[in-house]
Motif scaffolding. Sequence first.
Motif, short mmCIF file in Angstrom:
data_model
loop_
_atom_site.label_atom_id
_atom_site.label_comp_id
_atom_site.label_asym_id
_atom_site.label_seq_id
_atom_site.Cartn_x
_atom_site.Cartn_y
_atom_site.Cartn_z
N ASP A 10 11.50 -25.96 -20.89
CA ASP A 10 10.56 -24.85 -21.06
C ASP A 10 9.35 -25.28 -21.87
O ASP A 10 8.21 -24.92 -21.56
CB ASP A 10 11.27 -23.68 -21.75
CG ASP A 10 10.49 -22.38 -21.69
OD1 ASP A 10 9.34 -22.38 -21.20
OD2 ASP A 10 11.03 -21.34 -22.11
N VAL A 11 9.58 -26.08 -22.93
CA VAL A 11 8.45 -26.48 -23.77
C VAL A 11 7.49 -27.42 -23.05
O VAL A 11 6.35 -27.59 -23.49
CB VAL A 11 8.92 -27.11 -25.10
CG1 VAL A 11 9.64 -26.09 -25.95
CG2 VAL A 11 9.79 -28.33 -24.87
N ALA A 25 15.52 -24.74 -22.77
CA ALA A 25 14.44 -24.90 -23.75
C ALA A 25 13.84 -26.29 -23.70
O ALA A 25 12.63 -26.46 -23.90
CB ALA A 25 14.97 -24.60 -25.15
N CYS A 81 13.51 -23.91 -28.53
CA CYS A 81 12.22 -24.38 -28.03
C CYS A 81 11.44 -25.08 -29.15
O CYS A 81 10.86 -26.16 -28.94
CB CYS A 81 11.40 -23.22 -27.48
SG CYS A 81 12.00 -22.57 -25.89
N GLU A 90 10.38 -28.99 -29.09
CA GLU A 90 8.97 -29.41 -29.16
C GLU A 90 8.77 -30.37 -30.33
O GLU A 90 8.08 -31.39 -30.19
CB GLU A 90 8.01 -28.22 -29.30
CG GLU A 90 6.62 -28.65 -29.75
CD GLU A 90 5.47 -27.93 -29.10
OE1 GLU A 90 4.31 -28.28 -29.40
OE2 GLU A 90 5.70 -27.02 -28.29
N LEU A 145 5.21 -23.42 -31.47
CA LEU A 145 5.17 -23.86 -30.08
C LEU A 145 3.71 -23.96 -29.66
O LEU A 145 2.94 -23.03 -29.84
CB LEU A 145 5.92 -22.87 -29.18
CG LEU A 145 7.41 -22.74 -29.47
CD1 LEU A 145 7.99 -21.53 -28.73
CD2 LEU A 145 8.16 -24.01 -29.10
#
Length: 257
Positions: free
Chosen positions: A98-99, A95, A191, A195, A111
């Motif tokens: 991923d962000v 994560a 996530c 973020e 997100l």
Amino acid sequence: MDDPAGAHMLSKIVERLKVNKLVKAIERDPLRGPALTLLRDVLNDKRQGLAKNFSEEGKQRLTAECLTDIDNVLAQSNPVQAVRMRTIEFMLLSAKFDVLVMQPPTIFQGLSGELKPRIPDLARSDKELGDFFYGLDEPMDSFDKMWDAVLMRYWVMNLYVNAYNTVRCALGDYQADKTKDWLRPCYISFCIWHENTYRTSLALPSVISGENCDMRALMHSTWMNRAEEGEKFLRRSWEQSWEECFGEQSPYAGLAL
């Protein structure tokens, strides 16, 4: 007269036979077999990033390392709990990158998909990300190199998550009803938390809706705490803690994720 070349060839044949025997045993194993199948499917699919960018030797090494990690976790006294915790560890790592990779429209509210251009800034403002880049062999002296490193790290961590997910399911630590299973909401929460952490380090406003954004972000990070408690129904436990904290339904209530 000795034949060194012949002896070396015989040694390689014997070693190959041992490896093939081990692979066959893994294929038949109800826990490790599905993980091996997934690893092969991903690493042989040239449409995907890892398959296109890793050498054959690199793919074999990645497969062996992942299966060895799974073996070590399954050897623990409570393999169901051990696999759950290791899965969550890799979800946190996946994560985090991923962000930086995701683009709008994103998978969930909270997100933005807007962090990719800020990677160089984050390398300076976020210590963990800065340490990641510093620890790489090649100097990260351009955005493209940073982006490639982030992408590769995300691909590898996500592969581990998916491999461990096959073991999790084989061990029965899942709910067929997707409104009850814990893995996807847990990953989305991680996530959202990552973020928000990045945005805080950049002095950017949160994209989490509702009051007490920082508290909500922190709550998204607490899946690990609930998991450590050994609660069988992890999603229900986490959703109840959200309701107790904020006096409202969790953001995942009733959603088939």
